[in-house]
Design a protein around this motif. Structure first.
Motif, PDB file in Angstrom:
ATOM      1  N   ASP A  59      64.427 -37.884 -73.586  1.00  0.00           N
ATOM      2  CA  ASP A  59      63.044 -38.657 -72.767  1.00  0.00           C
ATOM      3  C   ASP A  59      61.946 -38.215 -73.602  1.00  0.00           C
ATOM      4  O   ASP A  59      61.032 -39.281 -74.360  1.00  0.00           O
ATOM      5  N   LEU A  98      61.993 -44.849 -67.968  1.00  0.00           N
ATOM      6  CA  LEU A  98      63.671 -44.258 -68.308  1.00  0.00           C
ATOM      7  C   LEU A  98      64.113 -44.100 -67.289  1.00  0.00           C
ATOM      8  O   LEU A  98      65.097 -43.470 -68.184  1.00  0.00           O
ATOM      9  N   ARG A  99      63.908 -43.744 -66.303  1.00  0.00           N
ATOM     10  CA  ARG A  99      65.093 -42.587 -65.074  1.00  0.00           C
ATOM     11  C   ARG A  99      65.656 -44.316 -65.453  1.00  0.00           C
ATOM     12  O   ARG A  99      66.765 -43.571 -64.410  1.00  0.00           O
ATOM     13  N   LEU A 132      67.863 -45.745 -67.156  1.00  0.00           N
ATOM     14  CA  LEU A 132      68.965 -45.292 -68.044  1.00  0.00           C
ATOM     15  C   LEU A 132      69.654 -44.113 -67.566  1.00  0.00           C
ATOM     16  O   LEU A 132      68.848 -43.790 -67.056  1.00  0.00           O
ATOM     17  N   ALA A 148      76.677 -44.669 -71.083  1.00  0.00           N
ATOM     18  CA  ALA A 148      75.637 -45.841 -71.004  1.00  0.00           C
ATOM     19  C   ALA A 148      75.468 -45.717 -69.246  1.00  0.00           C
ATOM     20  O   ALA A 148      74.348 -46.722 -69.508  1.00  0.00           O
ATOM     21  N   ARG A 199      69.841 -35.159 -67.295  1.00  0.00           N
ATOM     22  CA  ARG A 199      69.088 -36.087 -68.976  1.00  0.00           C
ATOM     23  C   ARG A 199      69.623 -35.680 -69.742  1.00  0.00           C
ATOM     24  O   ARG A 199      69.290 -35.516 -70.787  1.00  0.00           O
TER      25      ARG A 199
END
Ligand code: ATP
Ligand code: MG
Lengths: 302, 223
Positions: free
Chosen positions: A210, A298-299, A301, B55, B75
């Motif tokens: 990110d 982006l969260r 994804l 993905a 993340r």
């Protein structure tokens, strides 16, 4: 490797081209608001300083012997009391000519020749925190009945309250401009993200964090907002110089008059600093807004 | 090592969850393993590969890749994990505004490799897939098979620990397909875990190996 750095195709045909122009307009407005704020603050301060240092005392029937010391006239006695009071730097009776000038709006230019019993007016310059007016009043009253110290405080307080309100308004305008700019940047960023969704998904799939993706967008937004804001600040400069020229007679009351030959001194130093800071602040807003917008987006994804 | 424990997946459709496309998948592929991924169209092969490429994340069950429990990691770590997984997409997914060279260079640059090294590796890789003379071509200027080879080059250039290929021979002739299988087998021999989804029965016949067979999102055969 500028081409390679542009993985996300940020440099290509974009609606965001408008952004620098929008930021330029915002920064133009911000420059005007800053000038208003700096100007209002300076006026308020000058008025307050001017008011704080001057007091007038009216002495009715100045030539009559003083009430507490018959050897002196009332005006002499008042001067003596004032000069002996701590917090007073000096006291000076206005001359007849000065008095006439003061009264001309009411009495016309013939005031001096009128046989009116004019009071004497003593101009008092204060030092430090000034005298204890409450204690001073009765002493003056005893020496010269009807002699009242009159500070310009009320009017100056009103004027400086006005100036302070103007200053506050300027700050509100500034905050609004910053908020609107941030909103515009967020909207432009979101549309940019939507257009490049595929590219972002691919780069994300290849392991871009990110931070990397947000950094690319933010770097570009920083450049665009900084250049836009510089443009806006430059465009505002001639306007501010004209305004400063118009305001000079008011601002210079009681202060050193600005050197008219030097355009640099035409604007106060804080305003120059603020103008120079405008692109920096804009860049910061651009960078921060974009970082937050992109990271939030982006969260969606994993 | 790839480990799935009762993994299920459904895509989000509109507001609510869509139909479940993968159901109750439980299997292990050891490090350095090779698997064909077989099954009729719509069985969920691409979905499973997407899952293994992170993905999408499992909607139920547990998935662990390269000793990382995917459901329990952040993340940032997922992004780092993706760098160790190469993926050849069924629809290539090249970046249209970048040249073949820059597309293949992307994973190396994201990983922060020095530019000289990037240049050497990318050039070598593109020569290997016989695109040495198309380095500066953009995807739109390449044939389907050429794009597929760029996609393969991008997937393997970073020497991934896991290589996932979705119909990698779909647009290739026999000779090219064989060459590609040679590459995959060589990488597998060097330790990369390889999973190839395909409809190409002839290819599977020529290169027998263990397979995962999906039907309606379920594992029906697993050897
Ligand atoms: N993004 C998506 N959203 C919703 N449903 C999807 C999505 N992608 C795939 N599906 C559904 O999931 C099921 C499995 O699709 P998938 O692409 O995994 O099949 P596949 O085995 O790869 O097929 P093929 O051999 O034709 O490539 C299909 O029914 C498909 O409609
Ligand atoms: Mg598929």
């Amino acid at each position: 490797m500028t081409r390679a750095r542009d993985d996300l195709g940020l440099g290509r045909a974009l609606g965001e081209r408008m952004l620098p122009l929008v930021v330029a307009a915002m920064s133009f407005l911000a420059a005007l608001a800053l000038a208003g704020s700096v100007g209002a603050a300076a006026l308020a301060q000058r008025w307050q300083e001017g008011a704080a240092s001057v007091l007038t005392v009216q002495v009715p029937h100045p030539a009559t012997p003083a009430g507490d010391q018959p050897g002196q006239t009332r005006v002499e006695r008042v001067l003596a009391i004032l000069r002996g009071t701590p917090g007073i730097a000096g006291a000076r009776p206005l001359s007849e000519a000065e008095l006439a000038e003061l009264l001309r709006p009411w009495l016309g230019s013939g005031a001096g020749r009128l046989a009116l019993p004019l009071p004497a007016v003593v101009e008092v310059h204060l030092s430090g925190a000034g005298p204890d007016i409450a204690a001073l009043g009765p002493r003056l009253e005893a020496a010269a009945p009807g002699a009242t110290p009159e500070s310009h405080g009320v009017w100056v307080r009103r004027l400086s309250a006005l100036a302070r309100s103007l200053e506050a308004c300027a700050w509100v305008a500034l905050a609004l401009v910053a908020g609107i700019a941030a909103a515009m940047i967020a909207i432009a960023t979101r549309s940019g993200l939507a257009v490049r969704r595929d590219a972002i998904e691919i780069v994300h799939g290849l392991g871009a964090t990110d931070g990397i993706i947000a950094g690319r967008f933010a770097a570009r937004a920083t450049r665009m907002t900084a250049s836009g804001a510089s443009l806006g600040a430059l465009a505002a400069l001639p306007v501010l110089l004209v305004l400063a020229d118009l305001a000079a007679p008011f601002a210079a009351v009681g202060a050193q008059p600005a050197n008219p030959g030097l355009w640099f001194t035409a604007l106060p130093l804080p305003l120059w600093i603020a103008l120079a800071g405008l692109p920096l602040v804009a860049a910061l807003i651009g960078w921060g807004t974009t970082q937050v917008t992109v990271r939030r987006w982006l969260r969606q994804l994993p | 090592m790839i480990r799935l424990d009762a993994v299920g997946l459904h895509y989000v459709q509109g507001a609510g969850p869509g139909p479940e496309v993968l159901r109750d998948l439980t299997f292990v592929i050891p490090e350095g393993g090779f698997r064909w991924l077989l099954g009729p169209s719509g069985a969920g092969k691409s979905s499973l590969l997407r899952l293994l490429h992170l993905a999408v994340l499992p909607t139920s069950g547990r998935l662990s890749l390269l000793d990382v429990d995917v459901g329990a990691t952040g993340r940032h770590n997922l992004a780092l994990l993706r760098r160790r997984i190469g993926m050849v997409f069924q629809d290539f997914r090249l970046l249209p505004h970048l040249t073949a060279f820059d597309n293949v260079a992307l994973p190396l640059r994201l990983a922060g490799q020095p530019e000289a090294q990037v240049r050497a590796h990318v050039t070598e890789m593109l020569h290997w897939v016989q695109l040495g003379r198309k380095l500066e071509a953009r995807p739109a200027q390449l044939s389907g098979g050429e794009q597929q080879r760029v996609a393969v080059a991008r997937a393997v250039v970073g020497r991934p620990h896991i290589l996932l290929a979705d119909e990698p021979t779909g647009n290739l002739d026999e000779v090219q397909s064989e060459r590609l299988m040679l590459l995959f087998k060589e990488m597998n021999r060097l330790g990369t875990t390889v999973i190839v989804a395909t409809h190409n029965e002839a290819l599977v016949q020529r290169h027998p190996g263990q397979s995962l067979r999906l039907e309606h999102g379920r594992l029906v055969d697993h050897d």
